[in-house]
Design a protein around this motif. Sequence first.
Motif, mmCIF file in Angstrom:
data_model
loop_
_atom_site.group_PDB
_atom_site.id
_atom_site.type_symbol
_atom_site.label_atom_id
_atom_site.label_comp_id
_atom_site.label_asym_id
_atom_site.label_seq_id
_atom_site.Cartn_x
_atom_site.Cartn_y
_atom_site.Cartn_z
ATOM 1 N N GLY A 10 0.520 -0.955 -0.021
ATOM 2 C CA GLY A 10 -0.006 0.066 -0.077
ATOM 3 C C GLY A 10 0.660 0.860 0.007
ATOM 4 N N GLY A 13 3.621 0.208 2.247
ATOM 5 C CA GLY A 13 4.902 -0.824 2.087
ATOM 6 C C GLY A 13 5.238 -0.568 0.742
ATOM 7 N N ILE A 30 5.524 -8.370 -0.934
ATOM 8 C CA ILE A 30 4.478 -9.168 -1.728
ATOM 9 C C ILE A 30 2.899 -8.553 -0.817
ATOM 10 C CG2 ILE A 30 3.946 -11.660 -0.155
ATOM 11 C CD1 ILE A 30 6.383 -11.338 1.079
ATOM 12 N N ALA A 102 -2.288 -12.400 10.382
ATOM 13 C CA ALA A 102 -2.284 -13.200 9.260
ATOM 14 C C ALA A 102 -1.324 -12.774 8.282
ATOM 15 C CB ALA A 102 -3.603 -12.707 8.151
HETATM 16 P P1 NAD Z 1 -2.759 -0.154 2.913
HETATM 17 O O1 NAD Z 1 -4.225 -0.764 2.436
HETATM 18 O O2 NAD Z 1 -2.965 0.943 1.284
HETATM 19 O O3 NAD Z 1 -2.113 -1.241 2.129
HETATM 20 C C1 NAD Z 1 -2.451 -1.878 2.839
HETATM 21 C C2 NAD Z 1 -1.736 -3.632 2.157
HETATM 22 O O4 NAD Z 1 -1.895 -5.033 2.665
HETATM 23 C C3 NAD Z 1 -3.046 -3.225 0.842
HETATM 24 O O5 NAD Z 1 -2.428 -3.663 -0.405
HETATM 25 C C4 NAD Z 1 -3.854 -5.243 1.392
HETATM 26 O O6 NAD Z 1 -3.609 -5.915 0.358
HETATM 27 C C5 NAD Z 1 -1.950 -5.422 1.794
HETATM 28 N N1 NAD Z 1 -2.401 -7.056 3.114
HETATM 29 C C6 NAD Z 1 -3.055 -7.445 4.482
HETATM 30 N N2 NAD Z 1 -3.057 -8.060 4.453
HETATM 31 C C7 NAD Z 1 -1.630 -9.003 3.447
HETATM 32 C C8 NAD Z 1 -1.826 -9.599 4.422
HETATM 33 N N3 NAD Z 1 -2.430 -10.722 5.306
HETATM 34 N N4 NAD Z 1 -0.018 -10.118 3.453
HETATM 35 C C9 NAD Z 1 -0.131 -9.321 2.376
HETATM 36 N N5 NAD Z 1 -0.138 -7.790 2.075
HETATM 37 C C10 NAD Z 1 -1.666 -7.748 2.821
HETATM 38 O O7 NAD Z 1 -2.240 0.754 4.390
HETATM 39 P P2 NAD Z 1 -1.569 1.594 4.303
HETATM 40 O O8 NAD Z 1 -2.116 3.676 4.357
HETATM 41 O O9 NAD Z 1 0.161 1.652 3.229
HETATM 42 O O10 NAD Z 1 -0.754 1.157 5.723
HETATM 43 C C11 NAD Z 1 -0.169 0.773 5.882
HETATM 44 C C12 NAD Z 1 0.068 0.733 7.573
HETATM 45 O O11 NAD Z 1 0.989 1.518 7.682
HETATM 46 C C13 NAD Z 1 -0.897 1.161 9.001
HETATM 47 O O12 NAD Z 1 -0.513 0.583 9.579
HETATM 48 C C14 NAD Z 1 -0.467 2.530 8.601
HETATM 49 O O13 NAD Z 1 -1.423 3.395 9.965
HETATM 50 C C15 NAD Z 1 0.616 3.064 8.449
HETATM 51 N N6 NAD Z 1 0.964 3.913 7.588
HETATM 52 C C16 NAD Z 1 0.479 5.208 7.248
HETATM 53 C C17 NAD Z 1 0.309 5.895 6.828
HETATM 54 C C18 NAD Z 1 -0.234 6.634 5.864
HETATM 55 O O14 NAD Z 1 -0.063 7.663 5.370
HETATM 56 N N7 NAD Z 1 -0.669 5.554 4.706
HETATM 57 C C19 NAD Z 1 1.729 6.673 7.591
HETATM 58 C C20 NAD Z 1 2.270 6.388 8.289
HETATM 59 C C21 NAD Z 1 1.872 4.953 8.725
#
Ligand code: NAD
Length: 474
Positions: A10, A13, A30, A102
Amino acid sequence: MRMISVIGTGYVGLVTGTCLADMGNTITCIDIDADKIAKLQRGECPIYEPGLNDLLTRNIEAERLAFTTDYAEGLRDAEIIFIAVNTPTTADGSADMRFVRAAAQSIAEHLDHDAIIVNKSTMPVGSGDLVTEIIGRHLAHADVQFAVVANPEFLAQGTAVADFQRPDRVVLGSADREAAGRVAELYLPLRAPIMMTDLYTAEMIKYASNAFLATKISFINEMARICERMGADIKEVAAGMGYDHRIGKYHLEAGVGFGGSCFGKDVTALAHMANESGLHPQMLNAVLEINHDQRAAIVEKVATLLGSLRGVTIGVLGLAFKPNTDDMRDAPAIDIIHALTAQGAQVQAYDPVARETGRAAIGEHHVTYCTDAYAAATGADALIIVTHWNEFKALSPTKLKDVMRRAIIVDGRNIYAPEAMAKAGFIYRGVGRGGAPLTSDASDGSVPSRMKPPMQARLLRRRADRPHSRPRAR
Ligand code: NAD
């Protein structure tokens, strides 16, 4: 060069994996979302994030960056494994740890060599222990050794690549200092301060940081409401406050409040953690309450100006929760547009990049999605600025006025100067802009012209009413 896996592609990642690849490491990302992985394998970026596309192409071509849905393939030879999956809010306000659980279980089932697991997702205090416990319980190869390190991410969407490459600090928390040290080596080229601490403290630093930033926003929004009543201008108040280095000038922009996937979710989760441990997080609750009201206040402003929202057409500029992203998670535009249509308005919305994600999040009931800002303003009874995209700052007031049915702008981000809008013939309402900048010198003793007439009158009356008004002794 290090072999690294990143779980979850996301916003966090994908930026983490791509930037680490660009630093010369070999990365496999992944994800369980097969469509997203297929796109990435074709070299297509699934999200809008400035600078990310080019980095992605460059590192895929250099064969430093690969994508898979297969854990066995993705974890092969990985020395460090980042967990960057989503941790959304559950119905009771706690962080939803399903995806982390998971991911931890999948790691355990496929890991056939020693590795360091890095918790990059924002996870409640104690999650390092949870991930350790899950991996330990499900390890397919009992002789595998692993350590868990918390490494919260502080990047902001819209500037994510730059934030990752030039972080203010890197926080690492672990009971295993050697493991934390090996993760620290990854970040050394960034030349940022690296703070090593314990797991719980690292996890708490992330929540406390987001809660503080959200507090600044709700604080300035409360000040904005007071400014509106007092005839002061919040933009100047914030500027005046920001010169004080103890306060700082950032996150002091009054507006429709914060949105996105982090501030609301993380403040809610922190409040939940506090409640669960028998505390009463008054300030966190107030931060959320003020933010919620801020969205409603914008709709109320428009309704007051128009008398009623029934049968009117409202142009909405900006759908994404902030500029330079297409992310609609908890975007203020969702609540604002739903409130407008619920009261009988027809909405014409435009966003430079979030048109399709906006449509998916908001729906099409009484909403049309336009291809440019002037189209959204055409025939509108009022225009609301919801996201402060730069292109909205450059719109021509004359042209807007020409295409609108009524010249009314409610500027939820204070991107326009009130006096310029008034000069252009608009009825203009910003957030907390009780006064416009001084237009005449007040050295003649008169009340400055920026004060609104009712405020002037009140002050003058108060002065006249004072029975024994005489110069105060110093
Ligand atoms: P996102 O929803 O954009 O991405 C998460 C990804 O994880 C998705 O692509 C999903 O398909 C994948 N996923 C879920 N379960 C999975 C599994 N079991 N195996 C493999 N992949 C899996 O989320 P994001 O915005 O990137 O946020 C991720 C984390 O980082 C959260 O905890 C968020 O609070 C934190 N965070 C986000 C930001 C931001 O600006 N978005 C900034 C700092 C921290």
